[in-house]
Design an enzyme around this catalytic site. Structure first.
Site, PDB file in Angstrom:
ATOM      1  CG  ASN A   9      -1.696   1.224   1.430  1.00 44.18           C
ATOM      2  OD1 ASN A   9      -1.780   2.063   0.526  1.00 44.18           O
ATOM      3  ND2 ASN A   9      -2.311   1.371   2.605  1.00 44.18           N
ATOM      4  CD1 TRP A  10       3.329   0.904  -2.880  1.00 48.52           C
ATOM      5  CD2 TRP A  10       3.621   2.155  -4.707  1.00 48.52           C
ATOM      6  NE1 TRP A  10       4.042   0.158  -3.775  1.00 48.52           N
ATOM      7  CE2 TRP A  10       4.243   0.900  -4.920  1.00 48.52           C
ATOM      8  CE3 TRP A  10       3.679   3.105  -5.727  1.00 48.52           C
ATOM      9  CZ2 TRP A  10       4.911   0.582  -6.102  1.00 48.52           C
ATOM     10  CZ3 TRP A  10       4.345   2.785  -6.905  1.00 48.52           C
ATOM     11  CH2 TRP A  10       4.949   1.537  -7.084  1.00 48.52           C
ATOM     12  CE  LYS A  11      -0.153   3.175   4.752  1.00 42.27           C
ATOM     13  NZ  LYS A  11      -0.069   3.248   6.192  1.00 42.27           N
ATOM     14  CG  HIS A  96      -5.792   1.863   5.148  1.00 37.82           C
ATOM     15  ND1 HIS A  96      -5.360   2.826   6.027  1.00 37.82           N
ATOM     16  CD2 HIS A  96      -4.787   0.964   5.035  1.00 37.82           C
ATOM     17  CE1 HIS A  96      -4.137   2.516   6.421  1.00 37.82           C
ATOM     18  NE2 HIS A  96      -3.765   1.394   5.834  1.00 37.82           N
ATOM     19  CD  GLU A  98      -2.837   5.413   6.855  1.00 34.39           C
ATOM     20  OE1 GLU A  98      -2.763   5.458   5.621  1.00 34.39           O
ATOM     21  OE2 GLU A  98      -1.978   4.858   7.576  1.00 34.39           O
ATOM     22  CD  GLU A 168      -3.585  -2.653   7.275  1.00 38.01           C
ATOM     23  OE1 GLU A 168      -2.485  -2.917   6.795  1.00 38.01           O
ATOM     24  OE2 GLU A 168      -4.193  -1.581   7.047  1.00 38.01           O
ATOM     25  N   GLY A 174       2.368   2.194  10.824  1.00 34.99           N
ATOM     26  CA  GLY A 174       3.314   3.294  10.680  1.00 34.99           C
ATOM     27  C   GLY A 174       3.983   3.700  11.979  1.00 34.99           C
ATOM     28  CB  SER A 214       5.131  -1.842  11.984  1.00 39.45           C
ATOM     29  OG  SER A 214       4.721  -0.498  12.184  1.00 39.45           O
ATOM     30  N   GLY A 235       2.879  -1.163   4.310  1.00 43.36           N
ATOM     31  CA  GLY A 235       2.906   0.272   4.016  1.00 43.36           C
ATOM     32  C   GLY A 235       4.333   0.734   3.763  1.00 43.36           C
ATOM     33  N   GLY A 236       4.958   1.289   4.779  1.00 43.91           N
ATOM     34  CA  GLY A 236       6.286   1.890   4.658  1.00 43.91           C
ATOM     35  C   GLY A 236       7.307   1.016   3.934  1.00 43.91           C
TER      36      GLY A 236
HETATM   37  P1  PGA Z   1       2.799   0.203   7.690  1.00 41.21           P
HETATM   38  O1  PGA Z   1       1.335   0.389   7.021  1.00 41.21           O
HETATM   39  O2  PGA Z   1       3.351  -1.081   7.128  1.00 41.21           O
HETATM   40  O3  PGA Z   1       3.578   1.415   7.265  1.00 41.21           O
HETATM   41  O4  PGA Z   1       2.579   0.116   9.157  1.00 41.21           O
HETATM   42  C1  PGA Z   1       0.476  -0.693   6.828  1.00 41.21           C
HETATM   43  C2  PGA Z   1      -0.820  -0.218   6.237  1.00 41.21           C
HETATM   44  O5  PGA Z   1      -1.273   0.874   6.587  1.00 41.21           O
HETATM   45  O6  PGA Z   1      -1.431  -0.912   5.391  1.00 41.21           O
END
Ligand code: PGA
Length: 252
Positions: A9-11, A96, A98, A168, A174, A214, A235-236
């Site tokens: 997930n590149w956000k 998600h 966010e 999640e 994050g 994470s 994510g990251g």
């Molecule tokens: P993260 O994000 O790996 O940076 O914690 C995961 C996600 O939000 O899907």
């Protein structure tokens, strides 16, 4: 039988040239390495068409980060399942945390989006998970149960089989803090049994349940080794080919 999946997930990251570079790195990686899981990427919407041009669906799945529940009309800023299908995207992340936190996404709306995705032959990756207060209060199972029920239990058995779930925990996204493999397994098993209670074991066994929060090269193997963890939503660590490929290799 359910699939193992590593999805990035590149956000809201990367300019066009940077995104293009990462896509080509990933394509090269996939071509020259043994990969024992399905790989998916969810770049910003603007780059979906480029992603589809770079990746064949058999190679790497291309997902949106969100989509509308509506099919067309006066919904400024939104994209529909029909639009995703028309650029040959494979699916979309839905719900998600966010989107829930910053854009008021609800489970009721997720249910509509998931149905719209499935009606258009797209794969929804439905995200759920508790926040820190809920975890501290010991409410995590209850929270995830309600999220799962509200978003998914209106589906038929054939429909729910096509959904990918991403558990999640919000406190791990994050933050560098990860659920322990045991914490992940507890919830994943719980989600699968809850689904089995309504749809039967056979259906529940077909559903891939990913862990997100994470996931890094150094913890992926242990987390993915849990019997009910079928991969990760990353994510990251999905923004860097070295990290992302090491996470993919957790399945080797
Ligand atoms: P993260 O994000 O790996 O940076 O914690 C995961 C996600 O939000 O899907």
């Amino acid at each position: 039988m359910r699939k193992n999946i590593v999805a990035g997930n590149w956000k809201m990251n990367k300019t066009f040239p940077e995104a293009q570079e990462l896509m080509f790195q990933l394509l090269e990686y996939k071509k020259h390495n043994t990969v024992n899981c399905e790989i998916a990427v969810a770049p910003p919407t603007l780059y979906l068409l480029m992603a589809r041009n770079v990746f064949d669906a058999e190679d790497i799945k291309v997902m949106a980060q969100d989509m509308s529940a509506h099919s067309s009309g006066a919904y400024t800023g939104e994209i529909s399942a029909e639009m995703l299908l028309s650029v040959h995207a494979d699916g979309s992340i839905i719900g998600h945390s966010e989107r829930r936190l910053y854009h008021g996404e609800t489970d009721e709306n997720c249910a509509l989006k998931i149905k719209a995705a499935l009606d258009n032959g797209l794969t929804p990756i439905y995200c759920n998970g508790e926040n820190l207060d809920q975890r501290k209060a010991g409410q995590h199972l209850e929270v995830v149960k309600l999220q799962t029920e509200t978003a998914l239990f209106g589906l038929t058995a054939d429909e729910i089989k096509k959904v990918v779930i991403a558990y999640e925990p919000v406190w791990a996204i994050g933050t560098g803090e990860t659920a322990t493999p045991e914490q992940a397994q507890e919830i994943h098993k719980f989600i699968r049994s809850f689904i089995a209670g309504k749809y039967g074991d056979e259906v529940a066994d077909e559903i891939s349940i990913l862990y997100g929060g994470s996931v890094k090269p150094d913890n992926a193997k242990e987390i993915f080794a849990q019997p009910d963890v079928d991969g990760g939503l990353i994510g990251g660590a999905a923004l860097d080919i070295a990290d992302f490929s090491k996470i993919i290799e957790a399945f080797n």
